[in-house]
Design a protein around this motif. Structure first.
Motif, short mmCIF file in Angstrom:
data_model
loop_
_atom_site.label_atom_id
_atom_site.label_comp_id
_atom_site.label_asym_id
_atom_site.label_seq_id
_atom_site.Cartn_x
_atom_site.Cartn_y
_atom_site.Cartn_z
N HIS A 109 -0.23 10.01 7.75
CA HIS A 109 0.37 9.69 6.46
C HIS A 109 0.96 8.28 6.45
CE1 HIS A 109 -0.44 13.41 4.47
NE2 HIS A 109 -0.01 14.08 5.53
N MET A 110 1.53 7.85 7.56
CA MET A 110 2.09 6.50 7.61
C MET A 110 0.99 5.44 7.48
SD MET A 110 5.68 6.52 9.30
CE MET A 110 5.58 4.83 9.48
N LEU A 111 -0.13 5.67 8.14
CA LEU A 111 -1.21 4.69 8.09
C LEU A 111 -2.10 4.86 6.86
CD1 LEU A 111 -2.30 4.55 11.83
CD2 LEU A 111 -0.83 2.97 10.59
N GLY A 112 -2.06 6.01 6.23
CA GLY A 112 -2.90 6.26 5.07
C GLY A 112 -2.11 6.22 3.78
N ASP A 113 -1.31 7.24 3.56
CA ASP A 113 -0.61 7.39 2.28
C ASP A 113 0.44 6.32 2.05
OD1 ASP A 113 -2.08 9.72 2.28
OD2 ASP A 113 -0.38 11.01 2.77
N VAL A 114 1.10 5.86 3.08
CA VAL A 114 2.21 4.93 2.92
C VAL A 114 1.72 3.49 2.79
CG1 VAL A 114 4.29 3.99 4.02
CG2 VAL A 114 3.85 6.45 4.07
N ILE A 115 0.86 3.07 3.70
CA ILE A 115 0.50 1.66 3.75
C ILE A 115 -0.69 1.28 2.87
CG2 ILE A 115 -1.01 1.77 5.76
CD1 ILE A 115 0.36 -0.83 6.71
N SER A 116 -1.62 2.21 2.65
CA SER A 116 -2.83 1.82 1.92
C SER A 116 -2.61 1.49 0.44
CB SER A 116 -3.94 2.86 2.10
OG SER A 116 -3.56 4.10 1.60
N PRO A 117 -1.81 2.23 -0.32
CA PRO A 117 -1.64 1.83 -1.74
C PRO A 117 -1.08 0.42 -1.91
CG PRO A 117 -0.97 4.10 -1.46
CD PRO A 117 -1.19 3.54 -0.07
N PRO A 118 -0.04 0.02 -1.17
CA PRO A 118 0.42 -1.37 -1.34
C PRO A 118 -0.63 -2.40 -0.91
CG PRO A 118 2.12 -0.08 -0.23
CD PRO A 118 0.90 0.77 -0.31
N LEU A 119 -1.37 -2.12 0.16
CA LEU A 119 -2.41 -3.06 0.58
C LEU A 119 -3.53 -3.16 -0.45
CD1 LEU A 119 -2.82 -2.30 4.40
CD2 LEU A 119 -1.86 -4.34 3.34
N ILE A 120 -3.95 -2.03 -0.96
CA ILE A 120 -4.99 -2.04 -1.99
C ILE A 120 -4.47 -2.71 -3.25
CG2 ILE A 120 -6.35 -0.55 -3.53
CD1 ILE A 120 -6.65 1.37 -1.11
N GLY A 121 -3.24 -2.43 -3.64
CA GLY A 121 -2.65 -3.07 -4.83
C GLY A 121 -2.52 -4.57 -4.69
N LEU A 122 -2.08 -5.03 -3.54
CA LEU A 122 -1.94 -6.47 -3.30
C LEU A 122 -3.31 -7.15 -3.36
CD1 LEU A 122 -0.26 -8.96 -2.48
CD2 LEU A 122 -0.64 -8.28 -0.09
N THR A 123 -4.28 -6.57 -2.69
CA THR A 123 -5.63 -7.14 -2.70
C THR A 123 -6.21 -7.11 -4.11
OG1 THR A 123 -5.93 -6.32 -0.44
CG2 THR A 123 -7.90 -7.04 -1.60
N ALA A 124 -5.99 -6.04 -4.84
CA ALA A 124 -6.48 -5.95 -6.23
C ALA A 124 -5.83 -7.01 -7.10
CB ALA A 124 -6.23 -4.56 -6.79
N ASP A 125 -4.53 -7.27 -6.89
CA ASP A 125 -3.84 -8.30 -7.66
C ASP A 125 -4.42 -9.68 -7.38
OD1 ASP A 125 -2.19 -6.42 -8.79
OD2 ASP A 125 -0.46 -6.87 -7.49
N LEU A 126 -4.88 -9.90 -6.16
CA LEU A 126 -5.44 -11.20 -5.78
C LEU A 126 -6.90 -11.34 -6.15
CD1 LEU A 126 -3.79 -11.50 -2.24
CD2 LEU A 126 -3.10 -12.66 -4.36
N SER A 127 -7.59 -10.22 -6.35
CA SER A 127 -9.03 -10.29 -6.67
C SER A 127 -9.38 -9.22 -7.70
CB SER A 127 -9.87 -10.15 -5.40
OG SER A 127 -9.55 -8.94 -4.74
N SER A 128 -9.86 -8.06 -7.22
CA SER A 128 -10.19 -6.94 -8.11
C SER A 128 -10.02 -5.64 -7.34
CB SER A 128 -11.63 -7.07 -8.60
OG SER A 128 -12.54 -6.78 -7.56
N LEU A 129 -9.98 -4.56 -8.08
CA LEU A 129 -9.82 -3.25 -7.44
C LEU A 129 -11.04 -2.92 -6.58
CD1 LEU A 129 -7.86 -0.92 -7.12
CD2 LEU A 129 -8.85 0.13 -9.15
#
Length: 165
Positions: A109-129
């Motif tokens: 959960h720490m490596l999946g549920d906790v960290i992945s949404p912010p990483l995906i959101g940050l990358t999406a903000d910089l490029s696309s989903l």
């Protein structure tokens, strides 16, 4: 609608997750009984690695056609659940088995549920989903390779845990 998409995704996760978990456990048991070295890790590794092209395809194909590769990708990712839990039970001493399962769930959960949404959101903000999902999806084949790399050690580790080696 968002509700319809959520419902379809939920059905996919439940059906593919249940089916893949049962099939993964069955395949792991069957291959181990036939003497396949590191059988549980191999089932987990090949299932995980095989899911990646379907995950990528899901990102490239328009909906509603993307539901099928999504189902296959989720199925491949869940194929490791039965074998992974079997391995954890087999290589952990009974005195610490419950703690090992608790730590495993925490790390997942720490490596999946906790960290992945912010990483995906940050990358999406910089490029696309789509770019964000594609960039983070490289962890799928990496995980498959880690499962496969561990396969050569699994049988010895299991024997040691059983007090036979």
């Amino acid at each position: 609608t968002l509700g319809g998409v959520n419902f379809r995704f939920g059905v996919i996760v439940v059906l593919s997750g249940l089916g893949a978990t049962l099939l993964g456990g069955w395949l792991g048991d069957r291959f181990r009984a036939r003497g396949v070295t590191g059988a549980y890790f191999k089932v987990a590794g090949w299932g995980t690695a095989a899911s990646w092209p379907f995950f990528v395809l899901m990102l490239l194909v328009p909906f509603p056609y993307a539901w099928l590769p999504l189902f296959v990708a989720v199925f491949g990712l869940f194929l490791n659940t039965g074998p992974a839990n079997t391995v954890l039970a087999n290589v952990t001493r009974p005195a610490i088995r419950a703690t090992a399962f608790a730590v495993n769930i925490l790390v997942i959960h720490m490596l999946g549920d906790v960290i992945s949404p912010p990483l995906i959101g940050l990358t999406a903000d910089l490029s696309s989903l789509n770019t964000a999902f594609l960039a983070t999806s490289v962890m799928i084949p990496a995980a498959g390779l880690f499962w496969l790399a561990g396969a050569r050690h699994l049988d010895d580790d299991t024997r040691r845990a059983e007090g036979q080696g």
